[in-house]
Scaffold this active site. Structure first.
Site, PDB file in Angstrom:
ATOM      1  N   TYR A 140       0.648  -0.859   0.228  1.00  0.00           N
ATOM      2  CA  TYR A 140      -0.306  -0.139  -0.147  1.00  0.00           C
ATOM      3  C   TYR A 140       0.958   1.429  -0.120  1.00  0.00           C
ATOM      4  O   TYR A 140       0.708   2.486  -0.159  1.00  0.00           O
ATOM      5  CB  TYR A 140      -1.287   0.253   0.860  1.00  0.00           C
ATOM      6  N   LYS A 191       3.714 -15.552   2.865  1.00  0.00           N
ATOM      7  CA  LYS A 191       3.459 -16.028   1.572  1.00  0.00           C
ATOM      8  C   LYS A 191       5.137 -16.236   1.292  1.00  0.00           C
ATOM      9  O   LYS A 191       5.691 -15.706   0.099  1.00  0.00           O
ATOM     10  CB  LYS A 191       3.104 -15.320   0.017  1.00  0.00           C
ATOM     11  N   ASP A 224      -2.939 -18.005   2.063  1.00  0.00           N
ATOM     12  CA  ASP A 224      -4.073 -18.859   1.966  1.00  0.00           C
ATOM     13  C   ASP A 224      -4.559 -19.979   2.476  1.00  0.00           C
ATOM     14  O   ASP A 224      -5.557 -20.211   2.241  1.00  0.00           O
ATOM     15  CB  ASP A 224      -3.428 -19.117   0.450  1.00  0.00           C
ATOM     16  N   ASP A 248      -5.508  -6.783   5.837  1.00  0.00           N
ATOM     17  CA  ASP A 248      -6.724  -5.726   5.707  1.00  0.00           C
ATOM     18  C   ASP A 248      -7.673  -7.225   5.531  1.00  0.00           C
ATOM     19  O   ASP A 248      -8.693  -7.095   5.840  1.00  0.00           O
ATOM     20  CB  ASP A 248      -5.845  -5.264   3.973  1.00  0.00           C
ATOM     21  N   ASP A 252     -10.988  -8.326   7.970  1.00  0.00           N
ATOM     22  CA  ASP A 252     -12.025  -8.731   7.460  1.00  0.00           C
ATOM     23  C   ASP A 252     -13.213 -10.127   7.622  1.00  0.00           C
ATOM     24  O   ASP A 252     -14.322  -9.838   8.033  1.00  0.00           O
ATOM     25  CB  ASP A 252     -12.199  -7.886   6.699  1.00  0.00           C
TER      26      ASP A 252
END
Ligand code: NAD
Length: 358
Positions: A140, A191, A224, A248, A252
């Site tokens: 970001y 990852k 994942d 992020d 959620d």
């Protein structure tokens, strides 16, 4: 006010913000030990000063012991004019101006609301986890741009950035139930099978653990797999530590486990200065001014403030237990699903009930 009182800056903001903010002031008064000063932010500040966050308000926030923000935004300030001030600039300005790099979101579905979760009760029962998300690095904030039909967003992390967020996660694990006996673990999500930033992340987290938090169990999960495990066995997690983009999305996903936006608190922390504590929900303009806003996410944000901002662990537990108690008694604001044995109440009655349960 006494000299030992903690200085709290309250930023009520817009929409239902002032309603849940007023409820929070009553809670803080009942708990004692704080002195609250209110300032405008977001749309309210645009109306008064032409900007979503004034220098004076930012200075007051930086000088406080903790900041409680309710919500900003609303249709009144929605605009497509790129030069017009927007309420959310107040939030971004605060995060930057206060140097907040760690976002904490606890997910602890109240026993009385287990059936409001989209997951089956037996999956969700016992869930009490904390997502610790890095807030100021990664994709970001990297270089981004477009070149004809190609676009790019660069992801970068430094050892220093990973070390400081790692410390927040391990310290949080140490202060959780079972943490001092080493039972609360940190699950670091990356990852590392594909991304170089993730390999640096993993090595750095390993070394923070070995050097400073050897008693806290650590495991690594690929993102994942973590997304899958979070819905298949949420109760097995304690502290989830992850970078900005993964955090992020996972925070959620984890938030949905509780089934209600009106119940979720969050904290943003910096290095030494005060933290920012706020409900996850927005300003809910559709119900503003009707006395029906759910104040519980703000109360649970006060609990987070007591625990992570003021080191008042007992006060935090009292607030959380009072919230659980009123839900057990069947009180529900309109956003929470009702059912047998429940009764719908407004903001005031819910607040009175929590104060009585303290
Ligand atoms: P929202 O969270 O304000 O509302 C979504 C839905 O949830 C609405 O139906 C609302 O009535 C309900 N709801 C939210 N909080 C509630 C509460 N405490 N009690 C009862 N019901 C509640 O999200 P939105 O509608 O997408 O956004 C409205 C405004 O809030 C927008 O201007 C948006 O930019 C802003 N916003 C601000 C923040 C923040 O301040 N951190 C976060 C999200 C959205």
């Amino acid at each position: 006010m006494s000299a030992e009182d903690a200085e709290i800056v309250l930023l009520p903001g817009d929409g239902i913000g002032p309603e849940v903010g007023a409820a929070a002031v009553r809670l803080l008064e009942a708990l004692g030990g704080t002195h609250v000063t209110e300032h405008p932010i977001g749309g309210a500040s645009i109306d008064a000063h032409g900007t979503a966050l004034t220098d004076e308000v930012l200075a007051a926030c930086r000088a406080a012991d903790a900041v409680l923000l309710c919500a900003v935004g609303g249709p009144k300030w929605d605009t497509t004019d790129p030069d017009a001030p927007r309420p959310e600039q107040g939030l971004l300005g605060l995060r930057k101006g206060m140097g907040l790099f760690a976002n904490l979101r606890p997910v602890r579905p109240s026993a009385a609301l287990l059936d409001a979760s989209p997951l089956k009760r037996d999956r969700i029962e016992g869930t009490d986890l904390l997502v610790v998300r890095e807030l100021t690095g990664g994709i970001y904030f990297g270089d981004s741009g477009r070149d004809g039909e190609r676009a790019h967003d660069d992801c970068a992390y430094t050892v220093e950035e990973v070390t400081r967020i790692g410390r927040v996660a391990f310290s949080a694990a140490a202060s959780r139930p079972g943490g001092d006996t080493g039972a609360a673990k940190v699950t670091s999500v990356d990852k590392a099978n594909v991304l170089e930033t993730s390999r640096l992340w993993r090595e750095t987290v390993e070394s923070v653990a070995a050097d400073e938090f050897a008693e806290i169990p650590l495991e690594h999960l690929l993102v994942d797999n973590a997304a899958m495990q979070l819905v298949s066995r949420p109760a097995d997690f304690d502290v989830i530590l992850t970078e900005n983009l993964f955090g992020d999305i996972l925070s959620d996903e984890a938030a949905m486990l509780t089934g209600s936006l009106g119940m979720l608190p969050s904290a943003s922390l910096g290095k030494d200065g005060p933290g920012l504590f706020e409900p996850v929900h927005g300003s809910a303009p559709d119900i503003a001014g009707q006395g029906m806003a759910n104040p519980l996410a703000t109360f649970l944000s006060v609990a987070l403030m007591l625990r992570h901002g003021l080191e008042r662990h007992q006060g935090a537990a009292r607030v959380e237990q009072a919230v659980d108690a009123v839900l057990e008694r069947g009180l529900r604001t309109a956003d929470l699903s009702g059912g047998d044995g429940t009764r719908e109440v407004g903001t005031d009655e819910m607040t009175e009930a929590v104060l009585a349960a303290l």
